[in-house]
Design an enzyme around this catalytic site. Sequence first.
Site, PDB file in Angstrom:
ATOM      1  N   GLU A  56       0.820  -1.210   0.000  1.00 29.15           N
ATOM      2  CA  GLU A  56       0.000   0.000   0.000  1.00 29.15           C
ATOM      3  C   GLU A  56       0.855   1.261   0.000  1.00 29.15           C
ATOM      4  OE1 GLU A  56      -2.932   0.166  -0.731  1.00 29.15           O
ATOM      5  OE2 GLU A  56      -3.519  -1.914  -0.502  1.00 29.15           O
ATOM      6  N   TYR A 139      -6.022   6.654   4.096  1.00 32.97           N
ATOM      7  CA  TYR A 139      -6.165   5.596   3.099  1.00 32.97           C
ATOM      8  C   TYR A 139      -5.445   4.317   3.526  1.00 32.97           C
ATOM      9  CZ  TYR A 139      -5.307   2.419  -0.558  1.00 32.97           C
ATOM     10  OH  TYR A 139      -5.210   1.239  -1.222  1.00 32.97           O
ATOM     11  N   ASP A 157      -9.114   6.028  -2.066  1.00 36.17           N
ATOM     12  CA  ASP A 157      -7.999   6.530  -2.876  1.00 36.17           C
ATOM     13  C   ASP A 157      -8.577   7.173  -4.141  1.00 36.17           C
ATOM     14  OD1 ASP A 157      -8.938   4.356  -4.244  1.00 36.17           O
ATOM     15  OD2 ASP A 157      -6.967   3.733  -4.935  1.00 36.17           O
TER      16      ASP A 157
END
Length: 374
Positions: A56, A139, A157
């Site tokens: 991520e 996020y 996102d």
Amino acid sequence: MMFLLYHIGSEFMNDEKLQSIDILTFRRDLLSWYKENKRDLPWRQDQDPYRVWVSEVMLQQTKVDTVIPYFNRFMSKFPTVEALAQADEQVVLKEWEGLGYYSRARNLQNAVKEVATKYNGRVPDDAEQLGALKGVGPYTKGAILSIAYNQPEPAVDGNVMRVLSRVLKIESDITQQRTKKLFEVYARKLIDPQDPSSFNQAVMELGALICTPKSPACLLCPVQAHCQAFVAGTEEQLPVKKKAKKQKNIAYVVLLAVDDQDNYIIEKRKEDGLLANLWQFPMVPIKEVEWVHLENWVYNEYGLEITLGEKQGKLKHVFSHLIWHLEVYEAKLIKKLSKSNRLQLVSKQELTNYPFPVPHQKIRNSLYEKEQNM
DNA sequence: AATTCGGGGAC
DNA sequence: GTCCCAGAATT
């Protein structure tokens, strides 16, 4: 009257947008598509929270195809929280070399060290603890909680904002902070409590494969029947996004300063700001320094006595917010007076051991070619 | 709320 | 050239 105005401005609007679609059917259509069409990506082999976390962070503002080779190398070098926690920062940056946004790497390692010590190496499954870690914003926090820990947390996102702005026909400017919060409210209500991990990944996968920024493949879209923008025919106008402003131009002379044993002078950049702690050939901001004073400026600024040689070439490098115009010159290193360890004299072969930003990688690579056609 | 953080690929 | 990408930190 006060009561009425309040509700028009907040909760009432949210419910109205969501009432336009059947949430249960939306989830079913999206998830069945995802299970059939999801890509086989390295970070989808399991739900290891460390691997999800690393992926991520790498994927922040970075495309999947770019990340894949970096992720594989990074995970083979730092397979566990402990491995990354114990690594030298320069080694971590070397693995990140070329990926950009280098503070991601430094923040990640900082946070991993905290996990190693404070949480005994276990990535927290608690929103507050996770969000307190360096480099873990709204996020990434939601992504780890949902993808790795199956918690029904939103992970909003760019993909999610694009998909939801179209499905729900939301015309707010997505560069605004409050707009992102609005999407988090919607995402939290839409997310499938049975499979939050797949749901969040499915929305992002849809954004990457079908609901693309330009020319979305609406005819192939599994949730076309739920899409309010498709009904209106305005999917190409969404999401609304304010344009970024133009970059500033900065010109430098880059010095390939070589001593009589063919060693090159390189410097370590400052520990904060642009390209922090990466290495580069010395750069002279040529707009601030007169050409006639260049050697003198290098002497005062770097503690290096040089004589400027021939121009080797030039290159332009575009960042998000500025543009470098680099003119590369050879130079003869007469004497190195500085004792700073941020200034190193290394052989041509040793240059590859140091993390360089891309423009300086290009200059470095030119040293290994007989013809220096830059 | 604006700026600052990289780099590459699609068009 | 333009856009924007599985954003976060700083000011």
